[in-house]
Scaffold this active site. Structure first.
Site, PDB file in Angstrom:
ATOM      1  N   LYS A 106     -14.540  -7.428   3.134  1.00  0.00           N
ATOM      2  CA  LYS A 106     -13.235  -7.370   3.815  1.00  0.00           C
ATOM      3  C   LYS A 106     -13.306  -8.242   5.045  1.00  0.00           C
ATOM      4  CE  LYS A 106      -9.340  -4.959   3.216  1.00  0.00           C
ATOM      5  NZ  LYS A 106      -8.834  -4.399   1.952  1.00  0.00           N
TER       6      LYS A 106
HETATM    7  P1  NAD Z   1       2.294  -4.321   4.620  1.00  0.00           P
HETATM    8  O1  NAD Z   1       2.047  -4.957   5.930  1.00  0.00           O
HETATM    9  O2  NAD Z   1       3.072  -5.044   3.574  1.00  0.00           O
HETATM   10  O3  NAD Z   1       3.014  -2.900   4.832  1.00  0.00           O
HETATM   11  C1  NAD Z   1       2.630  -1.943   5.753  1.00  0.00           C
HETATM   12  C2  NAD Z   1       3.857  -1.132   6.118  1.00  0.00           C
HETATM   13  O4  NAD Z   1       3.461  -0.009   6.895  1.00  0.00           O
HETATM   14  C3  NAD Z   1       4.880  -1.905   6.946  1.00  0.00           C
HETATM   15  O5  NAD Z   1       6.169  -1.657   6.430  1.00  0.00           O
HETATM   16  C4  NAD Z   1       4.748  -1.271   8.344  1.00  0.00           C
HETATM   17  O6  NAD Z   1       5.956  -1.306   9.084  1.00  0.00           O
HETATM   18  C5  NAD Z   1       4.372   0.143   7.972  1.00  0.00           C
HETATM   19  N1  NAD Z   1       3.740   0.900   9.047  1.00  0.00           N
HETATM   20  C6  NAD Z   1       2.815   0.500   9.948  1.00  0.00           C
HETATM   21  N2  NAD Z   1       2.511   1.511  10.782  1.00  0.00           N
HETATM   22  C7  NAD Z   1       3.266   2.564  10.387  1.00  0.00           C
HETATM   23  C8  NAD Z   1       3.415   3.892  10.848  1.00  0.00           C
HETATM   24  N3  NAD Z   1       2.711   4.358  11.872  1.00  0.00           N
HETATM   25  N4  NAD Z   1       4.287   4.682  10.197  1.00  0.00           N
HETATM   26  C9  NAD Z   1       5.008   4.247   9.147  1.00  0.00           C
HETATM   27  N5  NAD Z   1       4.906   3.009   8.673  1.00  0.00           N
HETATM   28  C10 NAD Z   1       4.055   2.184   9.292  1.00  0.00           C
HETATM   29  O7  NAD Z   1       0.865  -3.882   4.078  1.00  0.00           O
HETATM   30  P2  NAD Z   1       0.444  -3.508   2.589  1.00  0.00           P
HETATM   31  O8  NAD Z   1      -0.160  -4.691   1.964  1.00  0.00           O
HETATM   32  O9  NAD Z   1       1.549  -2.782   1.912  1.00  0.00           O
HETATM   33  O10 NAD Z   1      -0.753  -2.486   2.911  1.00  0.00           O
HETATM   34  C11 NAD Z   1      -0.509  -1.126   3.236  1.00  0.00           C
HETATM   35  C12 NAD Z   1      -1.763  -0.338   2.972  1.00  0.00           C
HETATM   36  O11 NAD Z   1      -2.121  -0.503   1.604  1.00  0.00           O
HETATM   37  C13 NAD Z   1      -3.000  -0.769   3.784  1.00  0.00           C
HETATM   38  O12 NAD Z   1      -3.798   0.361   4.037  1.00  0.00           O
HETATM   39  C14 NAD Z   1      -3.703  -1.711   2.835  1.00  0.00           C
HETATM   40  O13 NAD Z   1      -5.085  -1.824   3.128  1.00  0.00           O
HETATM   41  C15 NAD Z   1      -3.442  -0.977   1.532  1.00  0.00           C
HETATM   42  N6  NAD Z   1      -3.613  -1.822   0.357  1.00  0.00           N
HETATM   43  C16 NAD Z   1      -2.801  -2.885   0.129  1.00  0.00           C
HETATM   44  C17 NAD Z   1      -3.011  -3.667  -0.999  1.00  0.00           C
HETATM   45  C18 NAD Z   1      -2.123  -4.830  -1.343  1.00  0.00           C
HETATM   46  O14 NAD Z   1      -2.334  -5.426  -2.413  1.00  0.00           O
HETATM   47  N7  NAD Z   1      -1.120  -5.153  -0.551  1.00  0.00           N
HETATM   48  C19 NAD Z   1      -4.051  -3.359  -1.889  1.00  0.00           C
HETATM   49  C20 NAD Z   1      -4.846  -2.239  -1.634  1.00  0.00           C
HETATM   50  C21 NAD Z   1      -4.612  -1.493  -0.504  1.00  0.00           C
END
Ligand code: NAD
Length: 419
Positions: A106
């Protein structure tokens, strides 16, 4: 939300918990709990006004016993060394849970990307790619998107790497745009595995997901896709969603696509006119719903908040959204938690398919991607349930770690000892 829980310590605790049910010696356990190496660097770039600014950045390569390191790159002001180490460790056990031939890595840059212009972001991304170049590669370490990064950043990293290496190597990074060698289905993959995990979980628990009410914390890539697929493919009623601006609620179910469009236009879910009320983020997490999907960041639910959670089932789209104390409280309260290393593994699984396609220079239609993903998630779910039942384990997270650790240890031991 608990700021003071160190996610790296949470990871180590999760490994210790599962190792208690496995025959793993202390010395091997130490290896399983620490990264093999961490790159710490400082990226200095020229800003648009001619000044210089320096951004700390990290890449952790946690464990490569089952294959090349694999994992995303995050742009966020809260990135630090321990967070990156934890996230890289979760990748090891995630890849092992869904049985894809990767280790875990990561990376992250300490930056708020909203404060940078597109040109500044491109220079920063290319500077990071240049630092990463000696340690990444199609068979070495394969980055991907994470919070606040996407296809655009992946394309820049690929282009920088290929230019410096004077080659074409699309498999050096995944999550690319289709035109740059990306895979069909990759953008939706994380939310799709969350939806599939929820479907399997409700089926296992003897409940109908079509009748379920759902709350989703975090309406980004993972959360908004999970919400839409839960609503559109399974008929669940998504009654509340949130982002960093707050939450919106409609007891009759939100139109998830319309909320997404509203967020695309305005930058947040709050203000969405068809919601009946707005809630705080904490209110969303403690709503009386059948299914809660945390899809924002780590430590969203700590031990105190876990006592107020009223959902029956939690499916983790985010990485590490529960603190270990929250896990204990929810296990005690019989709330079924289906862990991140299964539920959000769709992202890395379709990254694996992207890499396979890149290596073969032969591209699949979306239907094949989704079918293969479903097979991996359903097989992994069955393996997890089997471990849960046959070892009489306390919860599904421990079951996932038992399956995953066994696979990593087997790969390590089969390789023998050297030097
Ligand atoms: P992203 O940036 O697209 O979305 C994150 C969202 O969370 C945003 O809408 C943001 O406004 C919101 N957010 C932040 N703090 C918040 C809070 N305190 N309360 C409510 N909402 C809040 O990110 P993503 O890619 O969707 O990733 C989100 C999670 O999923 C992370 O933990 C990431 O590691 C995990 N993840 C993502 C992927 C991927 O392919 N995108 C894969 C595996 C895991």
């Amino acid at each position: 939300m608990s700021e003071d829980v160190n996610p790296f310590e949470s990871l180590q605790e999760q490994i210790d918990d599962a190792a208690g049910y496995l025959d793993v010696s202390e010395d091997v356990l130490t290896r399983l709990k620490h990264p093999e190496r961490v790159l710490e660097t400082n990226l200095t770039i020229e800003m648009d006004d001619g000044s210089l600014e320096t951004f700390p950045a990290y890449r952790s390569q946690f464990n490569g016993d089952r294959g090349p390191y694999k994992g995303g790159i995050r742009y966020h002001p809260g990135v630090d060394r321990d967070e990156v180490k934890a996230l890289s460790g979760w990748m090891v056990y995630k890849c092992a849970t869904v049985d894809i031939p990767y280790g875990g890595g990561k990376g992250g840059i300490v930056v708020d990307p909203r404060e940078l212009s597109d040109g500044e972001l491109e220079r920063l991304t290319r500077a990071f790619a240049e630092e990463l170049r000696p340690i990444i590669g199609e068979d070495r370490d394969i980055p991907a998107p994470d919070v606040n990064t996407g296809q655009r950043e992946m394309n820049w990293i690929k282009d920088t790497y290929e230019t410096l290496e004077n080659t074409t190597a699309p498999g050096v990074i995944t999550g690319k745009a289709i035109e740059s060698g990306g895979s069909e289905g990759r953008v939706e993959a994380t939310g799709r595995s969350t939806m599939l995990t929820a479907r399997e979980a409700f089926d296992y628990l003897g409940r109908d997901i079509g009748d379920a009410t759902v709350a989703v914390q975090g309406y980004g890539n993972a959360g908004s896709v999970a919400a839409r697929l839960l609503e559109q493919e399974l008929g669940a009623s998504v009654v509340a969603v949130s982002d960093s601006s707050g939450a919106v609620h409609d007891p009759d179910g939100l139109d998830t696509a319309a909320v997404k469009e509203f967020k695309r236009e305005t930058g947040s879910v709050t203000g969405y006119e068809d919601a009946t009320e707005e809630l705080s983020n904490e209110e969303l997490l403690t709503m009386d719903v059948d299914l809660l999907v945390p899809a924002a960041l780590e430590n969203a639910i700590d031990g105190d908040l876990a006592r107020d959670v009223e959902a029956d089932v939690i499916v983790e789209a985010a990485n590490g959204p529960l603190t270990p104390e929250a896990d204990d409280v929810l296990t005690e309260r019989d709330v079924h938690v289906f862990p991140d290393i299964l539920a959000n593994a769709g992202g890395v699984t379709v990254s694996y398919f992207e890499w396979v396609q890149n290596r073969q220079r032969f591209y699949w239609p979306e239907s094949r991607v989704n079918d293969e993903l479903e097979r991996h998630v359903v097989d992994a779910f069955e393996g997890l349930v089997d471990a849960y039942e046959s070892n009489d384990l306390p919860n599904f997270r421990t079951a996932a770690y038992v399956v995953a650790i066994r696979r990593v240890v087997d790969a390590y031991e089969e390789a023998g000892t050297w030097p």
